[in-house]
Design a protein around this motif. Structure first.
Motif, mmCIF file in Angstrom:
data_model
loop_
_atom_site.group_PDB
_atom_site.id
_atom_site.type_symbol
_atom_site.label_atom_id
_atom_site.label_comp_id
_atom_site.label_asym_id
_atom_site.label_seq_id
_atom_site.Cartn_x
_atom_site.Cartn_y
_atom_site.Cartn_z
ATOM 1 N N LYS A 45 -4.318 13.203 4.353
ATOM 2 C CA LYS A 45 -3.675 12.071 5.041
ATOM 3 C C LYS A 45 -4.649 11.452 6.055
ATOM 4 O O LYS A 45 -5.395 12.182 6.724
ATOM 5 C CB LYS A 45 -2.408 12.566 5.762
ATOM 6 C CG LYS A 45 -1.714 11.531 6.654
ATOM 7 C CD LYS A 45 -1.048 10.406 5.890
ATOM 8 C CE LYS A 45 -0.445 9.346 6.836
ATOM 9 N NZ LYS A 45 -0.024 8.129 6.120
ATOM 10 N N SER A 46 -4.614 10.149 6.192
ATOM 11 C CA SER A 46 -5.468 9.492 7.187
ATOM 12 C C SER A 46 -5.206 10.112 8.557
ATOM 13 O O SER A 46 -4.051 10.236 8.974
ATOM 14 C CB SER A 46 -5.157 7.995 7.256
ATOM 15 O OG SER A 46 -5.550 7.352 6.070
ATOM 16 N N ASN A 69 6.880 1.459 2.373
ATOM 17 C CA ASN A 69 6.725 2.412 3.474
ATOM 18 C C ASN A 69 6.226 1.729 4.721
ATOM 19 O O ASN A 69 5.492 0.726 4.662
ATOM 20 C CB ASN A 69 5.769 3.547 3.071
ATOM 21 C CG ASN A 69 4.319 3.232 3.397
ATOM 22 O OD1 ASN A 69 3.847 3.437 4.520
ATOM 23 N ND2 ASN A 69 3.584 2.688 2.411
ATOM 24 N N SER A 70 6.686 2.292 5.846
ATOM 25 C CA SER A 70 6.070 1.964 7.119
ATOM 26 C C SER A 70 6.008 3.250 7.917
ATOM 27 O O SER A 70 6.708 3.438 8.915
ATOM 28 C CB SER A 70 6.874 0.902 7.875
ATOM 29 O OG SER A 70 6.201 0.575 9.078
ATOM 30 N N MET A 71 5.178 4.178 7.405
ATOM 31 C CA MET A 71 5.095 5.522 8.010
ATOM 32 C C MET A 71 4.511 5.440 9.425
ATOM 33 O O MET A 71 4.939 6.163 10.319
ATOM 34 C CB MET A 71 4.226 6.435 7.145
ATOM 35 C CG MET A 71 4.685 6.555 5.690
ATOM 36 S SD MET A 71 6.339 7.228 5.547
ATOM 37 C CE MET A 71 6.050 8.920 6.022
ATOM 38 N N GLY A 72 3.512 4.572 9.606
ATOM 39 C CA GLY A 72 2.894 4.435 10.928
ATOM 40 C C GLY A 72 1.910 5.546 11.252
ATOM 41 O O GLY A 72 1.825 5.988 12.407
ATOM 42 N N LEU A 73 1.197 6.012 10.203
ATOM 43 C CA LEU A 73 0.115 6.989 10.401
ATOM 44 C C LEU A 73 0.551 8.325 11.009
ATOM 45 O O LEU A 73 -0.136 8.845 11.889
ATOM 46 C CB LEU A 73 -0.971 6.371 11.285
ATOM 47 C CG LEU A 73 -2.185 5.811 10.597
ATOM 48 C CD1 LEU A 73 -3.057 5.041 11.599
ATOM 49 C CD2 LEU A 73 -3.033 6.912 9.973
ATOM 50 N N PRO A 74 1.661 8.910 10.568
ATOM 51 C CA PRO A 74 1.987 10.244 11.079
ATOM 52 C C PRO A 74 0.933 11.240 10.569
ATOM 53 O O PRO A 74 0.643 11.271 9.375
ATOM 54 C CB PRO A 74 3.353 10.542 10.455
ATOM 55 C CG PRO A 74 3.391 9.716 9.209
ATOM 56 C CD PRO A 74 2.596 8.475 9.517
ATOM 57 N N ASN A 125 -10.333 4.508 6.303
ATOM 58 C CA ASN A 125 -9.183 3.635 6.023
ATOM 59 C C ASN A 125 -9.281 2.363 6.861
ATOM 60 O O ASN A 125 -9.089 2.396 8.086
ATOM 61 C CB ASN A 125 -7.888 4.396 6.316
ATOM 62 C CG ASN A 125 -6.657 3.649 5.837
ATOM 63 O OD1 ASN A 125 -6.738 2.473 5.484
ATOM 64 N ND2 ASN A 125 -5.523 4.322 5.840
ATOM 65 N N SER A 127 -7.317 -0.264 6.197
ATOM 66 C CA SER A 127 -6.241 -1.074 5.621
ATOM 67 C C SER A 127 -4.831 -0.570 5.868
ATOM 68 O O SER A 127 -3.928 -0.916 5.102
ATOM 69 C CB SER A 127 -6.476 -1.196 4.114
ATOM 70 O OG SER A 127 -6.786 0.065 3.557
ATOM 71 N N CYS A 128 -4.599 0.197 6.939
ATOM 72 C CA CYS A 128 -3.213 0.600 7.196
ATOM 73 C C CYS A 128 -2.398 -0.622 7.638
ATOM 74 O O CYS A 128 -2.747 -1.276 8.623
ATOM 75 C CB CYS A 128 -3.128 1.673 8.264
ATOM 76 S SG CYS A 128 -1.381 2.058 8.609
ATOM 77 N N PRO A 129 -1.331 -0.948 6.911
ATOM 78 C CA PRO A 129 -0.565 -2.143 7.266
ATOM 79 C C PRO A 129 0.543 -1.889 8.280
ATOM 80 O O PRO A 129 1.275 -2.821 8.623
ATOM 81 C CB PRO A 129 0.050 -2.554 5.919
ATOM 82 C CG PRO A 129 0.219 -1.282 5.154
ATOM 83 C CD PRO A 129 -0.832 -0.340 5.659
ATOM 84 N N ASN A 130 0.700 -0.668 8.764
ATOM 85 C CA ASN A 130 1.959 -0.302 9.422
ATOM 86 C C ASN A 130 1.872 0.123 10.880
ATOM 87 O O ASN A 130 2.840 0.654 11.405
ATOM 88 C CB ASN A 130 2.638 0.820 8.636
ATOM 89 C CG ASN A 130 2.933 0.413 7.203
ATOM 90 O OD1 ASN A 130 3.241 -0.745 6.950
ATOM 91 N ND2 ASN A 130 2.820 1.352 6.291
ATOM 92 N N ASN A 191 -5.137 -0.327 -1.035
ATOM 93 C CA ASN A 191 -4.044 0.221 -0.225
ATOM 94 C C ASN A 191 -2.768 -0.525 -0.616
ATOM 95 O O ASN A 191 -2.794 -1.432 -1.458
ATOM 96 C CB ASN A 191 -4.361 0.019 1.263
ATOM 97 C CG ASN A 191 -3.694 1.092 2.144
ATOM 98 O OD1 ASN A 191 -2.544 1.475 1.905
ATOM 99 N ND2 ASN A 191 -4.407 1.546 3.154
ATOM 100 N N SER A 192 -1.643 -0.153 -0.039
ATOM 101 C CA SER A 192 -0.392 -0.853 -0.346
ATOM 102 C C SER A 192 -0.528 -2.343 0.018
ATOM 103 O O SER A 192 -1.347 -2.727 0.853
ATOM 104 C CB SER A 192 0.763 -0.213 0.415
ATOM 105 O OG SER A 192 0.505 -0.234 1.797
#
Ligand code: RRO
Length: 310
Positions: A45-46, A69-74, A125, A127-130, A191-192
């Motif tokens: 995981k990032s 998803n919008s996990m938010g990098l947990p 990464n 490209s996290c959109p969240n 990425n998504s």
């Protein structure tokens, strides 16, 4: 004998199919399940400087053709992923750490820490959109270039960048030119697709809680965009830069199409999350069966050989 192995930065992947960073790869238990599955490599995981709980739930929903998803990098913080790297390496597969920072300095700090670790390869990464209030770095070409230059100066491991999807040829060309002038070894594409919106029409309500319901789109919905990104980058990038394809791969046909478009390795995100670790052997076997039917013995026999219509 059909060979679906692949090489990335000098590391041999017995199968070209592995997990994508994101689903079911945060804890040691989840990562051990990947290590003992048919996945050709292990992607974590990032991770960020500090432990993150991520966004409020509901933050992941499976939908008919994919997921939002919008996990938010947990994640458990980069120190945890560095600490467990010897244990994961003992399974004998290439081990990939995924890194997410808020700025150049954070990327630099984490990458420096992984220089002295059992991790083989770094996936940066961009490209996290969240993350609330933070743009996707891959859409900011200047910041992307700064980060790639910084990593090039610091990393003693082979590294690549996970990119957001691009939709305009001018943007592909701009990003490719930045990548070609960096020390990067590979890209992970895509990425998504950021900031999609699903609605429960009966409840007249969005499906996920963070960001008013906007989140990253994954699964079957995004395969055509992912294939287009793999194909376009395979035309524009220097041959030394390999492409890891991801986005809507559920079966052997999907895998075959990504290799045909120019991918060297493949990652499964939503499909792995929905089916679990048995998916790696299933898709590998389906890919082998397709190759056998066509008389191909290795991925080199058809990689990048997609035909166009004259
Ligand atoms: O954790 C997430 O919300 C997340 C990340 Br870091 C990412 O890169 N892509 C995604 O769809 N979700």
């Amino acid at each position: 004998m059909i060979d679906i192995s692949a090489n990335l930065s000098g590391f041999n992947f017995e199968s070209c199919i592995m997990n994508a960073s994101g689903p079911l790869d945060t804890t040691l238990e989840e990562l051990t399940d990947i290590a003992t599955s048919g996945a050709g490599g292990i992607v974590m995981k990032s991770c960020t400087l500090d432990v993150r709980e991520g966004n409020p739930e509901p933050r992941y929903v499976d939908i008919e053709w994919g997921s939002i998803n919008s996990m938010g990098l947990p994640n458990l913080g980069y120190k945890f992923y560095k600490e467990i790297s010897p244990k994961l390496k003992s399974y004998g597969k290439p081990l990939i750490a995924s890194i997410a920072g808020a700025n150049c300095q954070e990327y630099a700090e984490i990458i420096e820490a992984f220089n002295d670790s059992d991790v083989d390869i770094l996936e940066v990464n961009l490209s996290c959109p969240n993350v609330i209030g933070r743009p996707q770095i891959g859409y900011d070409f200047e910041m992307s270039q700064d980060i790639l230059n910084t990593i090039g100066d610091i990393s003693n491991k082979p590294w690549g960048a996970k990119l957001p999807p691009y939709f305009d040829f001018v943007h592909f060309e701009e990003m490719a030119s930045i990548l070609n002038s960096s020390k990067i070894s590979f890209i992970v594409s895509i990425n998504s697709i950021g900031n999609a919106l699903f609605i429960d029409w009966k409840k007249e309500q969005v499906l996920i809680k963070p960001k008013g319901g906007f989140g990253g789109l994954g699964g079957r919905y995004i395969k055509p965009t992912a294939l287009a990104n793999v194909k376009k980058f395979s035309e524009l990038l220097d041959k030394r830069i390999k492409i890891v394809g991801v986005g809507g791969i559920y079966n052997g046909i999907d895998a075959f199409e990504f290799i045909l478009s120019g991918a060297t390795l493949l990652q499964l995100g939503t499909s792995f999350s929905q089916e679990g670790p048995l998916i790696f052997n299933r898709v590998s076997k389906e890919l082998c069966d397709i190759m056998k039917g066509k008389g191909y013995r290795s991925l080199d026999d058809f990689r990048g050989k997609l035909k166009v219509i004259d």
